[in-house]
Structures are given as C-alpha cells and as structure tokens.
Motif scaffolding. Structure first.
Motif, PDB file in Angstrom:
ATOM      1  N   PRO A  26       0.807  -1.226   0.000  1.00 52.29           N
ATOM      2  CA  PRO A  26       0.000   0.000   0.000  1.00 52.29           C
ATOM      3  C   PRO A  26       0.839   1.274   0.000  1.00 52.29           C
ATOM      4  CG  PRO A  26      -0.310  -1.291   2.029  1.00 52.29           C
ATOM      5  CD  PRO A  26       0.466  -2.133   1.099  1.00 52.29           C
ATOM      6  N   THR A  27       2.003   1.261   0.663  1.00 49.80           N
ATOM      7  CA  THR A  27       2.827   2.468   0.741  1.00 49.80           C
ATOM      8  C   THR A  27       3.451   2.789  -0.621  1.00 49.80           C
ATOM      9  OG1 THR A  27       3.345   1.874   3.025  1.00 49.80           O
ATOM     10  CG2 THR A  27       4.724   3.569   2.015  1.00 49.80           C
ATOM     11  N   GLY A  28       4.113   1.802  -1.225  1.00 49.33           N
ATOM     12  CA  GLY A  28       4.778   2.024  -2.504  1.00 49.33           C
ATOM     13  C   GLY A  28       3.784   2.369  -3.606  1.00 49.33           C
ATOM     14  N   LEU A  45       9.048  -1.156  -8.276  1.00 51.89           N
ATOM     15  CA  LEU A  45       9.253  -2.593  -8.485  1.00 51.89           C
ATOM     16  C   LEU A  45       8.831  -3.388  -7.256  1.00 51.89           C
ATOM     17  CD1 LEU A  45      12.260  -3.240  -6.967  1.00 51.89           C
ATOM     18  CD2 LEU A  45      13.012  -2.127  -9.052  1.00 51.89           C
ATOM     19  N   ASP A  46       8.480  -4.639  -7.501  1.00 54.14           N
ATOM     20  CA  ASP A  46       8.105  -5.536  -6.404  1.00 54.14           C
ATOM     21  C   ASP A  46       8.545  -6.952  -6.738  1.00 54.14           C
ATOM     22  OD1 ASP A  46       5.981  -5.261  -3.871  1.00 54.14           O
ATOM     23  OD2 ASP A  46       6.300  -7.310  -4.596  1.00 54.14           O
ATOM     24  N   ARG A  47       8.996  -7.657  -5.691  1.00 62.61           N
ATOM     25  CA  ARG A  47       9.518  -9.013  -5.934  1.00 62.61           C
ATOM     26  C   ARG A  47       8.400 -10.011  -6.243  1.00 62.61           C
ATOM     27  NH1 ARG A  47      10.942 -10.538   0.389  1.00 62.61           N
ATOM     28  NH2 ARG A  47       8.830 -10.142   1.054  1.00 62.61           N
ATOM     29  N   HIS A  48       7.152  -9.711  -5.844  1.00 63.75           N
ATOM     30  CA  HIS A  48       6.046 -10.657  -6.082  1.00 63.75           C
ATOM     31  C   HIS A  48       5.391 -10.419  -7.441  1.00 63.75           C
ATOM     32  CE1 HIS A  48       6.215 -12.669  -2.306  1.00 63.75           C
ATOM     33  NE2 HIS A  48       6.161 -11.523  -1.645  1.00 63.75           N
ATOM     34  N   ASP A  49       4.588 -11.425  -7.868  1.00 64.82           N
ATOM     35  CA  ASP A  49       3.987 -11.306  -9.204  1.00 64.82           C
ATOM     36  C   ASP A  49       2.610 -10.641  -9.186  1.00 64.82           C
ATOM     37  OD1 ASP A  49       2.510 -13.254  -8.063  1.00 64.82           O
ATOM     38  OD2 ASP A  49       2.882 -14.791  -9.589  1.00 64.82           O
ATOM     39  N   SER A 115     -10.505  -5.117   2.820  1.00 64.70           N
ATOM     40  CA  SER A 115      -9.256  -5.868   3.008  1.00 64.70           C
ATOM     41  C   SER A 115      -8.084  -5.079   2.416  1.00 64.70           C
ATOM     42  CB  SER A 115      -9.356  -7.231   2.333  1.00 64.70           C
ATOM     43  OG  SER A 115      -9.294  -7.060   0.935  1.00 64.70           O
ATOM     44  N   GLN A 116      -6.896  -5.384   2.907  1.00 67.52           N
ATOM     45  CA  GLN A 116      -5.695  -4.725   2.372  1.00 67.52           C
ATOM     46  C   GLN A 116      -5.564  -4.999   0.879  1.00 67.52           C
ATOM     47  OE1 GLN A 116      -2.268  -4.865   4.842  1.00 67.52           O
ATOM     48  NE2 GLN A 116      -0.827  -4.686   3.158  1.00 67.52           N
ATOM     49  N   GLN A 117      -5.933  -6.222   0.517  1.00 66.41           N
ATOM     50  CA  GLN A 117      -5.882  -6.603  -0.899  1.00 66.41           C
ATOM     51  C   GLN A 117      -6.766  -5.671  -1.744  1.00 66.41           C
ATOM     52  OE1 GLN A 117      -6.833 -10.743  -0.783  1.00 66.41           O
ATOM     53  NE2 GLN A 117      -6.477 -10.935  -2.969  1.00 66.41           N
ATOM     54  N   ARG A 139      13.277  -8.007  -7.906  1.00 71.82           N
ATOM     55  CA  ARG A 139      13.720  -7.907  -6.508  1.00 71.82           C
ATOM     56  C   ARG A 139      14.951  -7.016  -6.401  1.00 71.82           C
ATOM     57  NH1 ARG A 139      14.170 -11.608  -1.781  1.00 71.82           N
ATOM     58  NH2 ARG A 139      12.704 -12.972  -2.806  1.00 71.82           N
ATOM     59  N   LEU A 140      14.859  -6.045  -5.493  1.00 73.47           N
ATOM     60  CA  LEU A 140      16.034  -5.206  -5.248  1.00 73.47           C
ATOM     61  C   LEU A 140      16.996  -6.001  -4.368  1.00 73.47           C
ATOM     62  CD1 LEU A 140      16.316  -1.516  -4.646  1.00 73.47           C
ATOM     63  CD2 LEU A 140      17.181  -2.963  -2.835  1.00 73.47           C
ATOM     64  N   LEU A 141      18.233  -6.144  -4.844  1.00 74.92           N
ATOM     65  CA  LEU A 141      19.201  -6.963  -4.095  1.00 74.92           C
ATOM     66  C   LEU A 141      20.171  -6.113  -3.291  1.00 74.92           C
ATOM     67  CD1 LEU A 141      20.177  -9.647  -6.769  1.00 74.92           C
ATOM     68  CD2 LEU A 141      18.535  -9.861  -4.899  1.00 74.92           C
ATOM     69  N   GLY A 297       6.433   3.520   5.343  1.00 72.14           N
ATOM     70  CA  GLY A 297       5.588   2.368   5.672  1.00 72.14           C
ATOM     71  C   GLY A 297       6.279   1.451   6.676  1.00 72.14           C
ATOM     72  N   ASP A 298       5.970   0.143   6.566  1.00 73.34           N
ATOM     73  CA  ASP A 298       6.517  -0.824   7.531  1.00 73.34           C
ATOM     74  C   ASP A 298       8.044  -0.871   7.505  1.00 73.34           C
ATOM     75  OD1 ASP A 298       3.941  -1.457   8.253  1.00 73.34           O
ATOM     76  OD2 ASP A 298       4.193  -3.616   8.044  1.00 73.34           O
ATOM     77  N   ALA A 299       8.670  -0.441   6.453  1.00 71.01           N
ATOM     78  CA  ALA A 299      10.137  -0.397   6.421  1.00 71.01           C
ATOM     79  C   ALA A 299      10.652   0.599   7.452  1.00 71.01           C
ATOM     80  CB  ALA A 299      10.618   0.024   5.031  1.00 71.01           C
ATOM     81  N   GLN A 309      -3.841   0.687  12.371  1.00 73.92           N
ATOM     82  CA  GLN A 309      -3.158   1.947  12.057  1.00 73.92           C
ATOM     83  C   GLN A 309      -2.018   1.810  11.038  1.00 73.92           C
ATOM     84  OE1 GLN A 309      -4.017   5.024  14.116  1.00 73.92           O
ATOM     85  NE2 GLN A 309      -5.779   3.683  14.284  1.00 73.92           N
ATOM     86  N   GLY A 310      -1.409   0.611  10.924  1.00 78.65           N
ATOM     87  CA  GLY A 310      -0.134   0.471  10.208  1.00 78.65           C
ATOM     88  C   GLY A 310      -0.195   0.870   8.748  1.00 78.65           C
ATOM     89  N   MET A 311      -1.082   0.234   7.999  1.00 72.84           N
ATOM     90  CA  MET A 311      -1.187   0.545   6.572  1.00 72.84           C
ATOM     91  C   MET A 311      -1.549   2.018   6.369  1.00 72.84           C
ATOM     92  SD  MET A 311      -3.867  -1.043   3.862  1.00 72.84           S
ATOM     93  CE  MET A 311      -5.279  -0.169   4.518  1.00 72.84           C
ATOM     94  N   ASN A 312      -2.396   2.517   7.246  1.00 69.87           N
ATOM     95  CA  ASN A 312      -2.848   3.908   7.155  1.00 69.87           C
ATOM     96  C   ASN A 312      -1.688   4.880   7.323  1.00 69.87           C
ATOM     97  OD1 ASN A 312      -5.991   3.846   7.170  1.00 69.87           O
ATOM     98  ND2 ASN A 312      -5.311   2.199   8.497  1.00 69.87           N
ATOM     99  N   THR A 313      -0.767   4.526   8.201  1.00 69.85           N
ATOM    100  CA  THR A 313       0.386   5.388   8.444  1.00 69.85           C
ATOM    101  C   THR A 313       1.318   5.361   7.230  1.00 69.85           C
ATOM    102  OG1 THR A 313       0.124   4.871  10.768  1.00 69.85           O
ATOM    103  CG2 THR A 313       2.201   5.890  10.146  1.00 69.85           C
TER     104      THR A 313
END
Ligand SMILES: Cc1cc2nc3c(=O)[nH]c(=O)nc-3n(C[C@H](O)[C@H](O)[C@H](O)COP(=O)(O)OP(=O)(O)OC[C@H]3O[C@@H](n4cnc5c(N)ncnc54)[C@H](O)[C@@H]3O)c2cc1C
Length: 497
Positions: A26-28, A45-49, A115-117, A139-141, A297-299, A309-313
């Motif tokens: 959600p943040t990116g 970019l994101d590591r997932h499909d 849902s977050q999704q 994926r960023l390495l 975000g969570d990072a 609150q997390g996703m919202n922040t």
C-alpha cells in the motif's frame, strides 16, 4: 478449447529514473500513484507477481481516505468497503467505552472495512489509469552510492541482474526492508513474546450483532478478544494465545468466543475463512532519510496491528514524501525540504508505536485484579467530557499534526486543514480566501500556476494549504500570483530561508 489471451508484455525495466521505489504494498503503490499524478519520473518494483492475498489490514481510517481522495482512489474504494462506526471496549456484555466516528469533521466519518488486498487493488488500478506500472517479479538486491543518487541492483524474472540508477530511492519494502539494511539505518525496538491468533470467520446467523457496527475489544477476566466486522459479511477475531499455539481452527474460535466474547456460548462461528498466528514487533527506524535514501511504511515503523493503524500510516508517509520529491525535483524547493520528511513523519511513527504498545499491554493484562482496575478506569474515563471524542480522532488519525507551535486558538502551520472546510484539488496547493465565491469556477476553484484558489465564506484569514492537506501558512497575501512567486517561503524547511 478457447485460446487464452496472451499476457501483456511488461515494460522493460528502465536503467535510469528520478525516483526508484522498492516495494508495491500500500505504501509504494500510493507513492507511485502520487508521483505519477504529479508527473514525476519514477520506477516501482516488487519481488512478487501480484497483489498478495492474506489477512492483514482490514480497515482504512478517515485520514488515509482523505489522502486517497486526493489521488482519485477514495470514492471508488469507499463503495467497496463496509462502513464501521467506531471502536468499543466491552467487559462481556457490559460496555465500558465507545469511541464513535459519527461526528468526525471529515468526508469519511467511518472506518472503511475493506481488506488490504482490496485497497492495494484500487490504488494499483489508479496507478495504471494514470499511465503508471509496477515492475513485478523484480527484486532489489543491493544499493551502492552513486553521487548524487544511488545505483540499485535488481534481479528480474529472467534471473538477469540489472542496474538502475536513481536520484532518490524510497524503501517501501516492508518490515524486513532490504533498503533499510543497505542504507545502514538502525531499526531499534522490541519484539514482545506475546503470540496472537487471527481468524476471519463467518458467524452463525444472529451472532453478528456481537460486533455489527463497531470494532469491539472484549476485555474480560479470561483475556482479550477483538471482534471486528469485515467486508463481505465476515468478522475478524484476534486474541492473545499461549506460545506455541497453531492457527485457530473452528473449535478454537468457538472457545475464544464463548470464554472471552459477548455472552456465554451464543456467538458461534459457522466457518473459518482464514486463520494465522503472529507476533507483533514494535520498532521505529532511527532515520527516515539517509542522503538520497528514504524509508516509508513498515520499512520505517512497525507495531501492534490492534487499532488498525499500520497501513494507514504508510499511506500518509507516501503522501508526505510525494509532493516534496516533486517540489525538489522540479527546482521549486531546495533539497532541504526533503529533511522535513524525517522531521514530520518520524515523531508520528514514534507516538503511534508508543500508543499501540501501551494499548496492547493494557488490553492483555493477565492479572485479574489489574484487569478489573483497568476496566473500572476505562468506564470512568468514558464519562469524562471529551475523552471518547479525542480517542476517536486519534484512532481516525485526524489529530496528526506537524506543528511546532503551542495551540493558542489561531491556525498553526503543520496542522490538518479539514477537507470539508477547504476542499482539495488533487495534489495541488490551495489558497483559501475568506468570503463568498463570486467567480464562475464553482467547486473546482480557479487555478493559478501551482495554486488552486478557493473562496470559503466562514474563513477568518487566508490559508495556504499544502498538497497533502496540512496548513503551510495563515494570513498570506490574497493575491495568488504573489503567493505562487513566494511559495518557497511557506515550506516546512528546518531553517526557514
Ligand atoms: C495480521 C496483521 C493485521 C494487520 N491489520 C492491520 C489493520 O487492521 N490496519 C492497518 O492499517 N494495518 C494493519 N496491519 C499492518 C499492515 O498490513 C502493514 O502496515 C502494511 O502492509 C504496510 O504496508 P507497506 O506497503 O509499508 O509494506 P508491505 O505491505 O509489507 O509491502 C512491502 C512490499 O515490498 C515488497 N518487497 C520486499 N522486499 C523487496 C525487495 N527486496 N525487492 C522488491 N520488492 C520487495 C514486498 O513484496 C511487498 O509487496 C496488519 C498486519 C498484520 C500482519
């Protein structure tokens, strides 16, 4: 058999960009959609499909909805969720305290239960509408300094390593952030031992009244149970469980409901749709900026999910950073403006982690006498004037401000400007002028360079509102050309120029 249509060929990964965003949660996604709206060159970019399934955030708070409105996501998302009315604390059947969202001064006076999704899908769709994209399965390495920016090494779906050079890198890559590690930013805090069970359940007909409109915390002698309505007629149940517990099955859910829930035995689960166990960590990154690298975000922060609150922040981190990157990259603001991202958002995260941690500890007291005292204090607090209203504003995130001045009643730079008072115009600056609107421009306002000018009948003084909805300055000149020419004077710079 009908031939399936071929998958669209994803665009090639650019080797150079202004802003590289790692992580399309959600943040990116919010950051990318905002930058796209502002016309800032970026790569996400994101590591997932694809958007990840699973039970995580279930609620969008009013403050995040206000920002999502600015990027054209709020209205569509609001149609898909269920509207919760507030938070409630109970001891069995006995209500202790209720924080209602009904009277909040926001276009969204409710907790949007989606849902977050769903939230991610809406933001991703908006990004696409705006012409943006997510480079999936990338994926960023690692990251190396490359003055004045960075060069990142990215592994693509074909296994080939590519270099992407960027002026700025934003780590929106979650709790185990590679960007945070690469930038050497510490992530101090705690990882409490307490394990929580989470189950998304369909309650038996009649039992939904247990938490129909409110997210309800049951604080009984048997322990905490959170029960919240979800979209799609489901309920979420969260409860602390002993170390080593597995994901709850239907019989565990029934037992938790019977022992800790509303009334012995009558709230029953028909189906467990998803279940897991998790341990919350409480951490805040020491810095949200290290040169050309930012965390969001969570990072940058993680805490107990109780209170939603997390996703919202994370969404609001993105909103704070996007317009600043735009202003600096277009030369409209000096580079130091970017320091205000850390200065404004880190204290918000630190307060949030402290608040949710205290709440989680109070809610999970194991000593029965302390639990009874807590419940008596909560019931007494609920009768004190203003307490429940303040709590609702805090949970709705409407009380977040970046002001450095004491509240003496006058408008203070850094405080939220309610969109009901001064309607926003996307991610543009707003100059609000006192008095009735005699122009032909109606609710859209008149545009002057980066400013949209609005007339607000009940306003006492002119207000200049930032693209993220916070007050930049009050009492500024009424001439938009004058304000636009001096915009850099009203920026939240560490040392005003
Ligand atoms: C059980 C549970 C319940 C929750 N309930 C709520 C709630 O009710 N309300 C709320 O607001 N929040 C809640 N949260 C928190 C919420 O889920 C997070 O705050 C939110 O997901 C953070 O979003 P993010 O985009 O910052 O990070 P994430 O959602 O973690 O996204 C990070 C993205 O980065 C990608 N990534 C990671 N590393 C790399 C790499 N090296 N290269 C490329 N891509 C990478 C990942 O694939 C992922 O897509 C809950 C969390 C949990 C676990």
């Amino acid at each position: 058999m009908p031939k399936s249509s071929p998958r669209p060929i994803p665009p090639a990964l650019p080797c150079r960009t202004d802003v590289l965003i790692s992580g399309a949660g959600p943040t990116g996604l919010t950051l990318a959609a905002s930058l796209r709206r502002l016309g800032v060159d970026h790569v996400l970019l994101d590591r997932h499909d694809g958007v990840r399934p699973g039970s995580r955030a279930a609620a969008v708070q009013p403050r995040a909805m206000e920002y999502l409105d600015r990027i054209g996501v709020g209205a569509g998302l609001a149609l898909e969720g269920r509207k919760g009315r507030g938070f409630c604390l109970h001891d069995g059947e006995r209500p202790l305290l209720r924080a209602s969202y009904d009277g909040l001064d926001t276009p969204h006076p409710y907790i949007l239960l989606a849902s977050q999704q769903t939230t991610e899908q809406h933001v991703a769709r908006r990004l696409e509408e705006l012409g943006g994209t997510v480079h999936r399965e990338h994926r960023l390495l690692g990251v190396t300094p490359d003055f004045p920016g960075i060069t990142a090494t990215v592994a693509g779906p074909d296994g080939v390593l590519r270099a992407v050079t960027a002026r700025y890198l934003v780590g929106c890559d979650g709790l185990h952030s590679t960007v945070r590690t690469a930038a050497g930013i510490a992530f101090p805090g705690e990882a409490p031992e307490q394990l929580f069970a989470l189950a998304d359940v369909r309650l038996k007909p009649g039992a939904e009244v247990a938490a129909h409109d409110d997210t309800t915390f049951f604080l009984s002698g048997a322990g905490l149970l959170l029960l919240s309505p979800l979209a799609g007629g489901l309920h979420r149940l969260v409860a602390p469980v002993p170390a080593g517990s597995a994901a709850p099955r239907a019989e565990d859910v029934e037992e938790l409901l019977a022992r800790r829930g509303p009334a012995d035995g009558w709230a029953r689960a028909e189906e467990v749709v998803a279940a897991s166990v998790y341990r919350a960590q409480e951490r805040v990154a020491e810095r949200f900026r290290a040169g050309p690298v930012f965390l969001a975000g969570d990072a940058a922060h993680t805490h107990s999910p109780a209170g939603g609150q997390g996703m919202n922040t994370g969404i609001q981190d993105a909103g704070n950073l996007a317009w600043k990157l735009h202003a600096v990259l277009t030369g409209a603001a000096p580079g130091e403006l970017l320091d205000s991202y850390h200065a404004e958002r880190r204290p918000v995260a630190a307060r949030l982690v402290a608040f949710t941690g205290q709440f989680a500890r109070a809610a999970t007291l194991s000593d029965p006498a302390s639990g009874r005292l807590r419940n008596a204090l909560l019931a007494a607090a609920a009768t004190a004037p203003g307490v429940t209203d303040r709590l609702a504003r805090t949970l709705a995130q409407l009380d977040i401000d970046y002001s450095r001045e004491p509240d003496l009643g006058a408008p203070r730079p850094g405080t939220r400007v309610a969109p009901l008072d001064v309607p926003p115009d996307g991610l543009r600056w707003t100059l609000a002028l006192p008095g009735p609107d005699t122009s032909q421009h109606g609710h859209r306002g008149k545009r002057h360079g980066p400013l949209t000018v609005r007339h607000v009948p009940d306003l006492k003084t002119t207000l200049l509102v930032r693209p993220d909805g916070y007050l930049a300055a009050a009492g500024v000149p009424a001439d938009p050309c004058d304000v636009a020419a001096r915009l850099s004077q009203y920026l939240p710079l560490p040392h005003p120029q």
